[in-house]
Write a protein that holds these residues in place. Structure first.
Motif, PDB file in Angstrom:
ATOM      1  N   ARG A   1       0.804  -1.211   0.000  1.00  0.00           N
ATOM      2  CA  ARG A   1       0.000   0.000   0.000  1.00  0.00           C
ATOM      3  C   ARG A   1       0.847   1.274   0.000  1.00  0.00           C
ATOM      4  NH1 ARG A   1      -3.737   0.884   4.698  1.00  0.00           N
ATOM      5  NH2 ARG A   1      -4.381  -1.234   4.222  1.00  0.00           N
ATOM      6  N   HIS A   2       2.156   1.134   0.038  1.00  0.00           N
ATOM      7  CA  HIS A   2       3.017   2.299   0.264  1.00  0.00           C
ATOM      8  C   HIS A   2       2.817   3.391  -0.779  1.00  0.00           C
ATOM      9  CE1 HIS A   2       6.337   4.518   1.958  1.00  0.00           C
ATOM     10  NE2 HIS A   2       6.915   4.595   0.780  1.00  0.00           N
ATOM     11  N   PHE A   3       2.635   3.013  -2.043  1.00  0.00           N
ATOM     12  CA  PHE A   3       2.468   4.004  -3.107  1.00  0.00           C
ATOM     13  C   PHE A   3       1.012   4.137  -3.563  1.00  0.00           C
ATOM     14  CE2 PHE A   3       7.041   2.812  -3.940  1.00  0.00           C
ATOM     15  CZ  PHE A   3       7.565   4.018  -3.525  1.00  0.00           C
ATOM     16  N   VAL A   4       0.068   3.543  -2.834  1.00  0.00           N
ATOM     17  CA  VAL A   4      -1.344   3.596  -3.203  1.00  0.00           C
ATOM     18  C   VAL A   4      -1.972   4.882  -2.653  1.00  0.00           C
ATOM     19  CG1 VAL A   4      -3.599   2.440  -2.966  1.00  0.00           C
ATOM     20  CG2 VAL A   4      -1.512   1.087  -3.301  1.00  0.00           C
TER      21      VAL A   4
ATOM     22  N   ARG B   1      -7.033   7.709  -0.675  1.00  0.00           N
ATOM     23  CA  ARG B   1      -8.485   7.543  -0.755  1.00  0.00           C
ATOM     24  C   ARG B   1      -8.896   6.084  -0.819  1.00  0.00           C
ATOM     25  NH1 ARG B   1     -10.359   7.670  -6.330  1.00  0.00           N
ATOM     26  NH2 ARG B   1      -8.562   7.697  -7.755  1.00  0.00           N
ATOM     27  N   PHE B   2      -7.932   5.196  -1.106  1.00  0.00           N
ATOM     28  CA  PHE B   2      -8.199   3.757  -1.052  1.00  0.00           C
ATOM     29  C   PHE B   2      -7.571   3.115   0.190  1.00  0.00           C
ATOM     30  CE2 PHE B   2      -8.289   4.592  -5.712  1.00  0.00           C
ATOM     31  CZ  PHE B   2      -9.620   4.253  -5.930  1.00  0.00           C
ATOM     32  N   GLY B   3      -7.082   3.948   1.100  1.00  0.00           N
ATOM     33  CA  GLY B   3      -6.434   3.430   2.297  1.00  0.00           C
ATOM     34  C   GLY B   3      -4.938   3.266   2.155  1.00  0.00           C
ATOM     35  N   GLY B   4      -4.377   3.783   1.068  1.00  0.00           N
ATOM     36  CA  GLY B   4      -2.938   3.689   0.848  1.00  0.00           C
ATOM     37  C   GLY B   4      -2.164   4.726   1.643  1.00  0.00           C
ATOM     38  N   SER B   5      -0.837   4.622   1.581  1.00  0.00           N
ATOM     39  CA  SER B   5       0.027   5.475   2.391  1.00  0.00           C
ATOM     40  C   SER B   5       0.540   6.712   1.661  1.00  0.00           C
ATOM     41  CB  SER B   5       1.241   4.672   2.887  1.00  0.00           C
ATOM     42  OG  SER B   5       0.833   3.587   3.672  1.00  0.00           O
TER      43      SER B   5
ATOM     44  N   LYS C   1     -11.187  -1.064  -9.232  1.00  0.00           N
ATOM     45  CA  LYS C   1     -11.197  -2.525  -9.327  1.00  0.00           C
ATOM     46  C   LYS C   1     -10.101  -3.133  -8.463  1.00  0.00           C
ATOM     47  CE  LYS C   1     -12.677  -6.384 -11.248  1.00  0.00           C
ATOM     48  NZ  LYS C   1     -14.052  -6.884 -11.009  1.00  0.00           N
ATOM     49  N   LEU C   2      -8.910  -2.557  -8.494  1.00  0.00           N
ATOM     50  CA  LEU C   2      -7.787  -3.113  -7.736  1.00  0.00           C
ATOM     51  C   LEU C   2      -7.906  -2.833  -6.245  1.00  0.00           C
ATOM     52  CD1 LEU C   2      -6.401  -3.615 -10.530  1.00  0.00           C
ATOM     53  CD2 LEU C   2      -4.273  -2.905  -9.446  1.00  0.00           C
ATOM     54  N   TRP C   3      -8.191  -1.587  -5.871  1.00  0.00           N
ATOM     55  CA  TRP C   3      -8.063  -1.167  -4.479  1.00  0.00           C
ATOM     56  C   TRP C   3      -9.373  -0.770  -3.811  1.00  0.00           C
ATOM     57  CZ3 TRP C   3      -4.306   1.641  -7.781  1.00  0.00           C
ATOM     58  CH2 TRP C   3      -3.085   0.947  -7.872  1.00  0.00           C
TER      59      TRP C   3
END
Length: 370
Positions: free
Chosen positions: A50-53, A56-60, A105-107
């Protein structure tokens, strides 16, 4: 032992926990050719995927500097685990080039999605209504044993169309257990097979976007990085971290022994090579986070990554020499790390000629000369 999902500020702490767990499983992973279920669970929870996500999708929405420090830490304990977290984190960043519907779709159900990527174009994509039909074989897809998705680059049959990436969920592709390299055995870098699978348009993007770092769908800095700036660093960091692990293993072997001056000199030179290599990948991370994407800095990042890999390999070879026969014990840690670093640094992404690192940097130097 479990690793709690942490924010980007705590990625080094999460990396430390993952490193501690993976160290205890490293020998078994090398012997079996796969990461243990406990390590994979901890890897997913560690925050690397999740580091580069996007947040808004819960990424960092993390920095490259934190990414590099985390990879170095994990790789020092288990090179294969470090390699996997580096490539899985990078894959999430690549996938950010997908259209908005692809992000959902992914996150949409969570940011800790594990994606394995095939960067080299292979196979063929045939244009179809609202998407493409994809077929082919992709080799050396690290982490595919436990990946939720794969992101594969393929050539499009349509005239004048450049290569594109295609995201496919698990269950739509096959895996051939083909990875049999002497080192990095537990990375699961097997072959992915796709047989005429429909991929909707929102799960595809042009390779040119990833190369230029111009993202049509996300304004986040981490999603707009030229591949020349970051690509090779992704592969160099695990090798450098593993070299630090080799130093620790060599010192354990040497402890209590009488060291000759020749051994002392070679040992100190090895430490300098490792420190230099670490500095170079950290310098690359600073360039990326500061977004100083000038031709000179882009070319220097390529040079730095290739040279860091070279220094890591030379340092570990020297450490094997100073450790002597004891360091080559089949049950020992040092010989395993030596095999891992040798394998990692043979990757084409770290070759001066394949990446044009030498040509690009020498050209940049000459062009900026007064």
């Amino acid at each position: 032992m479990t690793v709690a999902t942490l924010s980007t500020r705590d990625l080094p702490a999460a990396a430390g926990e993952l490193a501690g767990l993976s160290a205890g499983h490293a020998a078994a992973a090398d012997a079996t050719g796969r990461l243990s279920a406990d390590v994979v669970t901890a890897l997913r929870a560690s925050g690397f995927a999740r580091h580069f996500v996007s947040a808004r999708f819960g990424g960092s929405e993390g920095t490259v500097a934190d990414f590099v420090q985390g990879v170095l830490r994990v790789s020092a304990s288990c090179a294969a685990t470090g390699w996997c977290v580096a490539l899985l984190a990078a894959s999430s960043r690549y996938a950010a080039h997908l259209p908005e519907q692809g992000h959902e779709k992914l996150w949409g159900s969570g940011a800790d999605v594990l994606i394995a990527t095939g960067l080299v174009p292979a196979g063929t994509a045939e244009p179809a209504e609202n998407g493409y039909r994809l077929s082919g074989r992709w080799q050396y897809i690290s982490g595919v044993d436990f990946a939720d998705w794969v992101l594969l680059c393929a050539n499009v049959s349509e005239e004048d169309a450049g290569p594109r990436f295609f995201a496919l969920p698990r269950g739509t592709f096959g895996v051939v257990q083909s990875w049999d390299c002497v080192g990095m055995r537990a990375t699961g870098s097997h072959t992915v097979v796709v047989d005429d699978v429909f991929v909707p348009g929102h799960l595809s993007f042009a390779r040119a976007e990833m190369e230029t770092g111009v993202n049509s769908w996300s304004p986040l800095p981490a999603h707009n990085i030229p591949f020349q700036a970051i690509g090779a660093t992704t592969f160099a960091a695990p090798a450098v971290g593993a070299a630090q692990g080799a130093l620790t293993a060599a010192v354990r072997v040497l402890k209590g022994k009488r060291l000759t001056e020749a051994v002392q000199i070679e040992l100190v030179r090895a430490t300098a090579r490792i420190d230099s290599a670490r500095h170079l990948v950290e310098q690359n991370a600073a360039v990326i986070d500061d977004r100083t994407f000038t031709p000179t800095f882009l070319a220097r990042n390529q040079r730095n990554a290739s040279f860091a890999g070279e220094q890591a390999a030379e340092a570990v070879t020297a450490l094997v020499r100073v450790a002597g026969t004891a360091g080559l014990s089949d049950s020992g840690e040092l010989q395993r790390v030596w095999r891992d670093v040798t394998t990692a640094t043979s990757h084409v992404a770290l070759r001066y000629d394949i990446t044009r690192a030498a040509a690009n940097y020498s050209t940049a130097l000459i062009e900026q000369a007064i």
